[in-house]
Design a protein around this motif. Sequence first.
Motif, PDB file in Angstrom:
ATOM      1  N   ASN A 105       0.829  -1.195   0.000  1.00  0.00           N
ATOM      2  CA  ASN A 105       0.000   0.000   0.000  1.00  0.00           C
ATOM      3  C   ASN A 105       0.869   1.254   0.000  1.00  0.00           C
ATOM      4  OD1 ASN A 105      -1.916   2.096   1.272  1.00  0.00           O
ATOM      5  ND2 ASN A 105      -3.257   0.352   0.826  1.00  0.00           N
ATOM      6  N   ARG A 106       1.900   1.221   0.801  1.00  0.00           N
ATOM      7  CA  ARG A 106       2.817   2.363   0.882  1.00  0.00           C
ATOM      8  C   ARG A 106       3.518   2.588  -0.453  1.00  0.00           C
ATOM      9  NH1 ARG A 106       6.883   5.620   0.721  1.00  0.00           N
ATOM     10  NH2 ARG A 106       7.666   6.574   2.606  1.00  0.00           N
ATOM     11  N   GLU A 107       3.934   1.485  -1.093  1.00  0.00           N
ATOM     12  CA  GLU A 107       4.590   1.595  -2.398  1.00  0.00           C
ATOM     13  C   GLU A 107       3.648   2.184  -3.445  1.00  0.00           C
ATOM     14  OE1 GLU A 107       6.069  -2.303  -3.340  1.00  0.00           O
ATOM     15  OE2 GLU A 107       7.403  -2.316  -1.594  1.00  0.00           O
ATOM     16  N   ALA A 108       2.377   1.821  -3.388  1.00  0.00           N
ATOM     17  CA  ALA A 108       1.397   2.373  -4.322  1.00  0.00           C
ATOM     18  C   ALA A 108       1.230   3.874  -4.105  1.00  0.00           C
ATOM     19  CB  ALA A 108       0.055   1.656  -4.177  1.00  0.00           C
ATOM     20  N   TRP A 109       1.191   4.287  -2.839  1.00  0.00           N
ATOM     21  CA  TRP A 109       1.095   5.726  -2.562  1.00  0.00           C
ATOM     22  C   TRP A 109       2.352   6.435  -3.038  1.00  0.00           C
ATOM     23  CZ3 TRP A 109      -2.858   8.670  -1.858  1.00  0.00           C
ATOM     24  CH2 TRP A 109      -4.030   8.145  -1.300  1.00  0.00           C
ATOM     25  N   GLN A 110       3.498   5.812  -2.857  1.00  0.00           N
ATOM     26  CA  GLN A 110       4.766   6.412  -3.302  1.00  0.00           C
ATOM     27  C   GLN A 110       4.748   6.615  -4.816  1.00  0.00           C
ATOM     28  OE1 GLN A 110       7.552   7.340  -1.394  1.00  0.00           O
ATOM     29  NE2 GLN A 110       8.331   8.203  -3.285  1.00  0.00           N
ATOM     30  N   GLY A 125      -3.192   5.157 -11.338  1.00  0.00           N
ATOM     31  CA  GLY A 125      -2.804   5.227  -9.928  1.00  0.00           C
ATOM     32  C   GLY A 125      -3.973   4.968  -9.006  1.00  0.00           C
ATOM     33  N   VAL A 126      -5.119   5.536  -9.327  1.00  0.00           N
ATOM     34  CA  VAL A 126      -6.317   5.330  -8.511  1.00  0.00           C
ATOM     35  C   VAL A 126      -6.719   3.860  -8.526  1.00  0.00           C
ATOM     36  CG1 VAL A 126      -8.788   5.853  -8.365  1.00  0.00           C
ATOM     37  CG2 VAL A 126      -7.143   7.698  -8.707  1.00  0.00           C
TER      38      VAL A 126
END
Length: 163
Positions: A105-110, A125-126
């Motif tokens: 999840n963090r990598e996706a936000w990054q 991205g969404v």
Amino acid sequence: MSRINRNGFAGNARTTCVGAALLAGSLFLSGCSLFQSTDSACSDVKEVVEALPPTNPDDTGVEIMPRIDQQIAAAREAQGVFADAEVPAEFQDAWTGMIGALEENREAWQAVTPWKGAPGTEMIGVLELGSVKQKADDAKNSLNAAADRHGFASCGTAINWQY
């Protein structure tokens, strides 16, 4: 003179009962220790998660990533306690799965903070964020089920992970 009795202990009935009681007591205490250390580690994670500001619908990765990082750090610390306490592998695997889901999840936000792609990449991205959120939900459900099966209530639904 002592001899081996039918229970596999050397000695008379009195020493056999004392030996069995001591063995049972130490097993009980080690079981208590397992639950106490696991419960304490989960309570520590819960405190970290509860201390985070609530996630708002308009929060961006700038606000969300540090929150995820804090949860990952707390979860990894608890994971070491679980390994030392030799909690059941199923629970440890579920906990590891939750950490992995938070990391993903963090990598996706990054990847989407800030938007760096061509027009239209925001939608990709969404969609990615939606996908990793579903994976995190699934990991949380697996963790809740494993925690319930093994009696670690403070490690399951009691923790309201933010991602």
